[in-house]
Design a protein around this motif. Sequence first.
Motif, short mmCIF file in Angstrom:
data_model
loop_
_atom_site.label_atom_id
_atom_site.label_comp_id
_atom_site.label_asym_id
_atom_site.label_seq_id
_atom_site.Cartn_x
_atom_site.Cartn_y
_atom_site.Cartn_z
N UNK A 100 5.94 -37.99 -17.20
CA UNK A 100 7.21 -38.64 -17.53
C UNK A 100 7.14 -40.13 -17.23
N UNK A 125 5.30 -41.79 -19.99
CA UNK A 125 6.08 -41.96 -21.22
C UNK A 125 7.04 -43.15 -21.07
N UNK A 131 6.99 -46.44 -23.52
CA UNK A 131 8.14 -46.94 -24.29
C UNK A 131 8.38 -48.41 -23.97
N UNK A 172 5.81 -50.67 -25.68
CA UNK A 172 5.99 -50.80 -27.13
C UNK A 172 7.15 -51.74 -27.44
N UNK A 190 3.18 -42.07 -25.95
CA UNK A 190 4.48 -41.54 -26.34
C UNK A 190 4.34 -40.39 -27.34
N UNK A 191 3.21 -40.32 -28.04
CA UNK A 191 3.04 -39.23 -29.01
C UNK A 191 2.31 -38.01 -28.42
N UNK A 215 4.24 -35.83 -24.59
CA UNK A 215 5.24 -34.76 -24.71
C UNK A 215 4.62 -33.37 -24.85
N UNK A 216 3.43 -33.29 -25.42
CA UNK A 216 2.78 -31.98 -25.53
C UNK A 216 2.34 -31.48 -24.16
N UNK A 250 3.94 -32.25 -21.47
CA UNK A 250 5.21 -31.87 -20.83
C UNK A 250 5.60 -30.45 -21.26
N UNK A 251 5.46 -30.17 -22.56
CA UNK A 251 5.80 -28.84 -23.05
C UNK A 251 4.91 -27.78 -22.41
N UNK A 252 3.61 -28.05 -22.39
CA UNK A 252 2.67 -27.07 -21.84
C UNK A 252 2.92 -26.83 -20.36
N UNK A 312 -2.66 -26.73 -26.73
CA UNK A 312 -1.63 -27.73 -26.41
C UNK A 312 -2.14 -28.73 -25.37
#
Lengths: 194, 575
Positions: free
Chosen positions: B173, B176, B180, B183, B214-215, B218-219, B221-223, B252
């Motif tokens: 996190x 990320x 952000x 960028x 950033x791309x 998140x994967x 984070x999901x895993x 993932x």
Amino acid sequence: MTLNQDRIERPLTREEQIALKNKRTGITVFQISWILVFVCLVVVYFQLRSEQVVWPPAGVQPAALLPGLLATAALFASAALVWRGLKTARAGHLHGLMQQWLVALALGVAFVVIAGAQWSAMSGDNAYGMVFRVMVGYHLLHAIVIAIYMAAVLRSVRTGHVTVRDLWPAEAGARLWYFVVAAWVLFFVPLYLV
Amino acid sequence: MATIAQPLPGTRIEQPKPGLQIGKYFRWSVDHKIIGVQYLALAFTFFIVGGTLAMGIRWELLTPATDLMASGTAYNQLFTMHGTIMIFLWIIPALAGFGNYLVPLMLGAKDMAFPWLNALAFWMIPPAGILLILGYFAGQAEAGWTAYPPLSILYSPGNGQTMWAVAIHLLGLSSILGGINFIVTIRNMRPEGMGWFDMPLFVWAVLATSIIIVLATPFLAGALTLLILDRVAGTSFFNPANGGSVLLWQNVFWFYSHPAVYIMVVPAFGMLSEMLSIHSRKPIFGYRAIALSSLAIALLGFLVWAHHMFTSLTPALRVPFMITSMIIAVPTGIKIFSWIATTWGGRIRLNSAMLFSLGFLSMFVIGGISGVMVAAIPFDIHVHDTYFVVSHFHFVLYGGTVLAIYGGIYHWFPKITGYMLNERLGKWHFWLTWVPFFFTFFPMHMAGMLGMPRRVAVYAPEFQALNQVISISAFVLGLSTFILIYNIVWSLWKRKVVAGPNPWRALTLEWNTSSPPPAFNFYGDPVPFRDPYGYGTKEAWDYLKEQAQELGPSYPANQPPEKAHPVALAPAAGD
């Protein structure tokens, strides 16, 4: 001109314009990034599904379509009202924003109640139920948190802390609510339609 | 190719000294410079922790039997923590530190776009690191930094594995939020007149890295969310016995973690572009190619993840992933050849920063070649999970990134602190890093090719000689780190050679302010030089002269190119 009037009527300075541009870019990048967590869960759904002979597994009832459609309709209607409310506010009518967002929030609550009922009725002891509960639960968590933020924005409008001159808090709330809608569409298609 | 025996440290002794206020680095601050130093200092601290664990690994492997570690489980915990700390708490935060410190300065901005968010992203790291290490008191994680199920689900009984997952979640996190911020800063806060292709290449590299962050993150984070749920909430996403899938995690996880390799390397590429051009006194060769190849790497990085799974992947999918994995060598090769062309014919200053940059070039190329080797399916299946792979990624991440970080420290230390580092110690540091590094990791290729598996504390006796060479070299490599620490402490508190604003005579904007820079970075609105790598021109010399008049000189004072360097008529050479 009083300090408060100045705050309301003075045009944005260059610094403030840059700050606003940064916020807009920032939230867009954040949304692009965060939607990918939802994409990740869709990938998870399809991989689990691809490894099962029957989907949902034998003896498991899929989530009913009709409540799902109702929830989706409520969500879309709420997003339309959020958009209209923001447009009204940009035209200088904060009262219109409040009215339309209150209805939008009520529709949002309806969405949470319907989707929440399906979430709680689903058993998580099988692959389908497990992934359904995680996906819908994760989405509901976002919907609830963002709805609370929007309610806080409404309160700020009422107390005069959000003005026509600086609508960023409302704009951020609207963008986040659109995010909730987009994320739900991502989930709705595999969970209910495909 | 001419070289300058005496490096060009623009140093003056006993000039007004910038004050050192160490306390401010331990407090919440929204100043990107302080946050940058906080990142660097914290990351270096974790580097020492992770390095100590590496010494433990090498001590254990001096003999074929277990001796230092009481059990295989203890050894599993050791390499799990080593890998996790080095990746998530050393390399990534260290590069974020350089990014935080340098990007606003290079863009002529007063700060990052979101200073408060910047501070928040940093302050998520210490609790995550502490949580990770506290796992030792709760049954430490032992599934490797990759945390493959079922190891991380069914065979890691302690709470440490859950703490590991929560800690990595926090670090992701933080990453990320940082991405952000970069960028937005790069897109919106460039000064007037600085187009995309006028930006320093380090900024391009940070932009490409941030896009990956950033791309891809998140994967992760999901895993991790699913992993945590499996461990604490009774779900079984990764347990096939209950409808889950172990390959799901691999897919993932690697969809994040292969791009993460570029998160750990691309900023180092950017640093290298700066250092090689400045210390060769030549314009960078192939500016656009280098800039765009960073973006190409960022894009292609998403198409190669399954090469980590050749042994478990559906055979039909192997060839496409082999091809994409090999294609990624193309933009990387563009950079390598551009850097070589940059140094070619330059008047090279063989100072510490340059030595480490050249060290990067030499070692990273070996890592890149072994990367192409393991991208080939038949070879990969042969060396999968052997020491060959360990060697490959250490050549990339240590021989590449860590050497670039070292070079970056020598290069930007004068800007950050206002003081020069000692060059003699820097060179000792380089040679005692570069040579032992080679003898630590190159023999691992042989061990792997001969079949020595990774992640084992007990190995076949015929590997002992190789392992002893590796371990002894590793101990020297570990000790060499303390030369840098001593150099930093000595230079800051005793030696105190003042750098001046621009000791390297560089043209990017971070050198167009005092060292260290003031609050909000510049004394007015900085005007970027037309070409950030336009070394060797009269225009550049005039710019540097004007800068010295404005900010005070760095030693030795600027001289016209023709006087300072009689051979400056060589194309593009000279200050």
